[in-house]
Design a protein around this motif. Structure first.
Motif, PDB file in Angstrom:
ATOM      1  N   ASP A 114      34.901  27.573 -67.584  1.00  0.00           N
ATOM      2  CA  ASP A 114      35.062  26.365 -66.787  1.00  0.00           C
ATOM      3  C   ASP A 114      35.538  26.759 -65.394  1.00  0.00           C
ATOM      4  O   ASP A 114      36.605  27.356 -65.229  1.00  0.00           O
ATOM      5  CB  ASP A 114      36.075  25.427 -67.459  1.00  0.00           C
ATOM      6  CG  ASP A 114      36.206  24.098 -66.719  1.00  0.00           C
ATOM      7  OD1 ASP A 114      35.375  23.810 -65.834  1.00  0.00           O
ATOM      8  OD2 ASP A 114      37.159  23.348 -67.033  1.00  0.00           O
ATOM      9  N   THR A 157      38.499  30.330 -74.429  1.00  0.00           N
ATOM     10  CA  THR A 157      38.140  29.586 -73.218  1.00  0.00           C
ATOM     11  C   THR A 157      38.814  30.244 -72.021  1.00  0.00           C
ATOM     12  O   THR A 157      39.945  30.743 -72.118  1.00  0.00           O
ATOM     13  CB  THR A 157      38.587  28.106 -73.288  1.00  0.00           C
ATOM     14  OG1 THR A 157      40.022  28.041 -73.320  1.00  0.00           O
ATOM     15  CG2 THR A 157      38.024  27.421 -74.525  1.00  0.00           C
ATOM     16  N   LYS A 194      39.389  29.125 -68.006  1.00  0.00           N
ATOM     17  CA  LYS A 194      39.216  28.101 -66.981  1.00  0.00           C
ATOM     18  C   LYS A 194      39.837  28.584 -65.680  1.00  0.00           C
ATOM     19  O   LYS A 194      41.034  28.883 -65.619  1.00  0.00           O
ATOM     20  CB  LYS A 194      39.883  26.797 -67.421  1.00  0.00           C
ATOM     21  CG  LYS A 194      39.833  25.708 -66.368  1.00  0.00           C
ATOM     22  CD  LYS A 194      40.564  24.456 -66.845  1.00  0.00           C
ATOM     23  CE  LYS A 194      40.560  23.378 -65.759  1.00  0.00           C
ATOM     24  NZ  LYS A 194      41.303  22.156 -66.212  1.00  0.00           N
ATOM     25  N   LYS A 204      34.028  30.016 -73.848  1.00  0.00           N
ATOM     26  CA  LYS A 204      33.722  28.827 -73.047  1.00  0.00           C
ATOM     27  C   LYS A 204      34.309  29.012 -71.657  1.00  0.00           C
ATOM     28  O   LYS A 204      35.479  29.371 -71.502  1.00  0.00           O
ATOM     29  CB  LYS A 204      34.308  27.573 -73.698  1.00  0.00           C
ATOM     30  CG  LYS A 204      33.784  27.313 -75.104  1.00  0.00           C
ATOM     31  CD  LYS A 204      32.314  26.992 -75.118  1.00  0.00           C
ATOM     32  CE  LYS A 204      32.021  25.659 -74.469  1.00  0.00           C
ATOM     33  NZ  LYS A 204      30.591  25.280 -74.609  1.00  0.00           N
TER      34      LYS A 204
END
Length: 912
Positions: free
Chosen positions: A595, A627, A629, A593
């Motif tokens: 971001d 993830t 970010k 993921k």
């Protein structure tokens, strides 16, 4: 169908049937119909003694708004159709309306048809109508003096369309309330076009409104010269029957004492009457305009039946509450003379029974009196609508039960180990169970926790305890474990059951995936790993397929504030250093993921940012990055603002983050433009946006919350709101919207009048919560609870925990004891989650008039300088006198009223 009538003269005239009915003088009100055809002399005629139609009118479809009233009057013989038509939208003429009023009053027996009726010269009517109009003059239904000035230049008096004002007079007089109406002639009707209503008709309009027979049209107008349709007039007459004691030969009202296939038994004036029913019988209830069904008719309820020759054509439930009383006691014995004895408390009482008395067990099955054993608890039900108070039911309430049956589970109470069911006969049952209960579905053994309300089962009971339950179909159940693998085509899931072995289950096509913090999560958001996969709860349907996967725990590790050393786009290997300069190497893949400052992040877009020195927040399992970010903002509470050294520190979770700034950053906050650092304070919740190099503060957005009342929702998604009379407008496209119950909703589901709590990030709404809004009267209060009587009449005692705000007379107090019995309050949750009671302002006034266009009322001024005499009404203003709900239009000039206002808007009007 065309009817012929033989007159005593030389001519034969073809006539049709005329409907006689009454109207509701409203936009969807009442009805009258006359099926007329022109005679050879250019006049109209109607049949006087044609039976009500045996079939449906082809132009009155099921669900038509006036269907109930049209068919009721049709079967009573008050209105008639022709050729299978009713013509509900046709306008009613004056001669037709009079004919219908005479039939409604059941006065046809007083018609004088032996000689030609002598009528005033200007009151020309068709030959058939002359006896009716003559009788109407005799009875005072129409006034000869009033009609003398009628304009008959364009048509005859009889064929002139009846106006709403004229019909109102006729109908009120047919109800024998002429004197009551005239007594109100000097009062304003309250309608916006009051000046257009004749002075001689105002009292009739006022009375019709107070009887709930007349209502205004659009923009609070009465439209006194407007026409009346047949459907409107029929509805009014039908409703008007409740205001008279007129009897009709084929209409009976009584209590249902028998129900079986094809028959209803009704006790009317102490006598039992049997009515045959079939698929053509129409069923309605008093409080609904929609059709009901035969199952809505219950024993011992009050019912109106229209029918002849023992056959019911129309059935209406007048009062759905069974007219019975119950006595519970301990059965002693049966006595001679068809009596039973039982102990009610300490008293010994006897009750008679007859062949119509039903004896049933606690499960609703028929039994014999001899089956009831001594000391059983029984309930005796007796009807209350006759002096005899006959026993209609004897039911065993408790006793030893040994049985096998089928039914549907209605409730499972694990704490008390009881299960409620509805058996095959439709009766409610409740049994206890113990650890020996066997629950099966096919070859699977289930637990009580797997049982769900609504499940069809077979069951056995021994000594009042459930022994076995067999489900007719699989039930939803839940299992917990660790995710190991999602099948390549996303059709299977493999997991390790908690405390068990590896298992595989089929997935339905689109299973629901729930992961805290991820909106609209999918299977791709799940973490699968032999040792560190997501801890999940799987929901299985009756076919053992997974319908829902909820993540209840994750083994992933966080790595915040990492610095990029290098990234290889071919191998997808990312090397970073943590804040202690410790190196880590992670693999990125399609499931990672991402971001960064983009609404639609992609791996390619992320790769362009993974240059040396870039700051990242990551989560990972082993060497797999879950993830990534790119840090472009920080969220937290301000712990310090150092203007000398140009630094701002935030407490984000358990971590303190300090970010420098070069020039004073912009401060964005709701309800203030051009904010600055001086507007911030320690403890404020903010979001800091960084510059492109992640090194300095670019913008600070203050997180705030505010409460608004919705004024309107526009088609383009813009929402208009107000707060303390100040208006604003927002777009909620970046916000998460939830209902009162916490369900996700869309902007289109918001409605005017709702309260909402809006959470802002700077000036951008990020969350919108609909707030429950309760208007009520305080009936009791102490330090921890308040009892409220709501506008719908329901009373509820509410425990109040946590902070309380009582906004009263301009002050905000913090204790429930500041409320007073009799206070009218608005109860809501404030933005800080405290329970808030806003006490409504009270004013005693004298009513003057109602402005329907502006939806406001005007009251009498207390002096010539008093300018506070016009008040806006809330969208759901509660108007009442005691426990009787009224309409605003029913208020009259000089009525004493009490107003309860919130922000100068009237929420309640109490007539004294």
């Amino acid at each position: 169908m065309t009817f012929k009538y033989n007159y005593p003269s030389h001519s034969k005239k073809v006539v049709s049937a005329v409907l006689a009915g009454m109207m509701a003088l409203s936009a969807g009100g009442a009805a009258m119909a006359a099926d007329t055809t022109e005679t050879g002399q250019g006049q109209t005629a109607t049949l006087s003694n044609t039976a009500a139609p045996s079939g449906m009118f082809s132009d009155i479809k099921a669900g038509y708004w006036a269907e109930k009233h049209v068919y009721k009057l049709a079967y009573q013989g008050i209105l008639l159709g022709n050729n299978g038509l009713f013509r509900p939208g046709d306008a009613v003429t004056q001669q037709e309306a009079i004919t219908m009023a005479i039939r409604f009053m059941n006065m046809e027996s007083r018609l004088n048809t032996s000689t030609a009726a002598a009528l005033p010269t200007n009151m020309e009517v068709g030959n058939y109508f002359k006896p009716y109009v003559a009788l109407a003059l005799q009875l005072g239904l129409v006034d000869k003096t009033e009609e003398a000035s009628a304009d008959v230049s364009k048509t005859t008096w009889g064929q002139k369309p009846a106006t709403r004002e004229w019909i109102t007079k006729l109908l009120i007089r047919s109800l024998n309330k002429d004197a009551e109406a005239k007594a109100q002639n000097n009062q304003s009707t309250g309608f916006a076009d009051n000046a257009n209503i004749s002075d001689s008709a105002k009292g009739y309009v006022n009375l019709a409104v107070s009887l709930d027979l007349a209502k205004g049209l659009e923009n609070n107008k009465f439209d006194p010269t407007g026409s009346v349709t047949r459907a409107q007039l029929a509805t009014f007459y039908s409703r008007g029957e409740s205001l008279t004691d007129t009897k009709y030969s084929n209409t009976s009202t009584g209590y249902v004492t028998g129900l079986k296939d094809g028959q209803i038994t009704l006790v009317v004036d102490g006598k039992a009457v049997n009515y045959a029913v079939n698929s053509s019988t129409l069923y309605f209830t008093k409080d609904s305009e929609s059709r009901a069904s035969a199952t809505d008719v219950k024993l011992y309820t009050k019912v109106l039946i229209v029918g002849s020759a023992g056959a019911a054509s129309y059935v209406e439930v007048v009062d759905a509450k069974p007219q019975v009383e119950s006595v519970e006691g301990t059965f002693a014995r049966s006595l001679t003379g068809n009596k039973i004895g039982l102990f009610v408390g300490e008293n010994y009482e006897t009750y008679s029974y007859d062949e119509n008395t039903a004896f049933i067990d606690q499960n609703g099955k028929a039994i014999k009196l001899s089956d009831i054993t001594a000391d059983s608890t029984i309930e005796v039900q007796r009807e209350t609508f006759s002096a005899d108070k006959k026993t209609v039911l004897v039911q065993v309430k408790s006793g030893i039960v040994n049985k096998s049956d089928s039914g549907v589970i209605s409730e499972v109470a694990a704490s008390s180990k009881t299960i409620k069911l509805v058996n095959a006969a439709g009766a409610a049952e409740q049994y206890t169970y113990n650890d020996n209960l066997i629950i099966r579905y096919q070859n699977r053994i289930l637990s009580a926790a797997d049982l769900k309300a609504g499940s069809s089962v077979k069951y056995t009971v021994k000594d009042n305890v459930l022994q076995t339950i067999e489900l007719a179909q699989g039930v939803e159940q839940s299992v917990r474990g660790t995710l190991v693998e999602i099948g390549g085509n996303q059709s299977t899931v493999m997991f390790k059951r908690d405390g068990g072995s590896l298992e595989a289950k089929m997935l339905i096509e689109k299973p629901e995936v729930i992961i805290s913090g991820i909106q609209e999560a999918s299977l791709n958001d799940l973490i699968t790993d032999t040792n560190n996969g997501d801890k999940v709860e799987l929901t299985l349907n009756g076919d053992d397929q997974v319908t829902r996967i909820q993540v209840i725990g994750r083994q992933m590790e966080p790595l915040n504030g990492a610095t990029v050393v290098s990234y290889n786009s071919k191998t997808k290997l990312l090397t970073v250093l943590d804040t202690n300069k410790k190196p880590y190497v992670f693999t990125l893949d399609d499931k990672t993921k991402m971001d960064y400052n983009s609404s639609k992040p992609t791996l390619a877009g992320l790769e362009s940012l993974l240059n040396d020195g870039r700051k990242l927040d990551l989560t990972y399992v082993g060497t797999r990055a879950l993830t990534v970010k790119v840090i472009y903002k920080y969220e937290g509470t301000i712990s310090s603002i150092d203007t000398s050294n140009r630094k701002i520190s935030l407490l984000s979770g358990s971590q303190t983050i300090t970010v420098p700034y070069t020039t004073a950053p912009a401060v964005e906050m709701y309800n203030k433009s051009n904010g600055g650092l001086s507007d911030l304070k320690i403890g404020d919740n903010v979001t800091i946006t960084l510059g492109s190099n992640q090194d300095v503060v670019q913008k600070i957005a203050l997180k705030t919350a505010a409460q608004f009342e919705i004024v309107g929702v526009e088609t383009n998604g813009r929402v208009r709101v107000k707060s303390d009379l100040l208006s604003s407008q927002f777009y909620f496209d970046q916000a998460v919207l939830t209902s009162e119950s916490g369900q996700t909703i869309t902007t289109s589901q918001l409605i005017a009048g709702q309260l909402i709590n809006v959470t802002f990030e700077g000036i951008t709404p990020k969350a919108v919560q609909v707030v429950k809004r309760t208007f009520a009267e305080v009936t009791a209060v102490d330090g921890t609870s308040v009892t409220l009587k709501q506008f719908n009449g329901s009373t509820e005692k509410m425990s109040v925990s946590g902070p309380v705000k009582v906004v009263k007379a301009g002050s905000t107090l913090t204790s429930l004891t500041n409320l007073t019995v009799g206070d009218r309050v608005e109860m809501t949750k404030d933005t800080d989650n405290s329970t808030r009671f806003r006490v409504l302002t009270v004013m005693s006034k004298q009513f003057w008039s109602y402005d329907g266009v502006g939806n406001q009322i005007l009251v009498k001024r207390e002096s010539t300088s008093d300018m506070n005499y016009r008040f806006a009404l809330g969208s759901n203003v509660f108007v009442h006198q005691g426990d009787n709900t009224l309409s605003v239009q029913s208020l009259r000039d000089n009525d004493n009223i009490v107003l309860y206002l919130l922000n100068n808007v009237v929420m309640e009007i109490q007539k004294q």
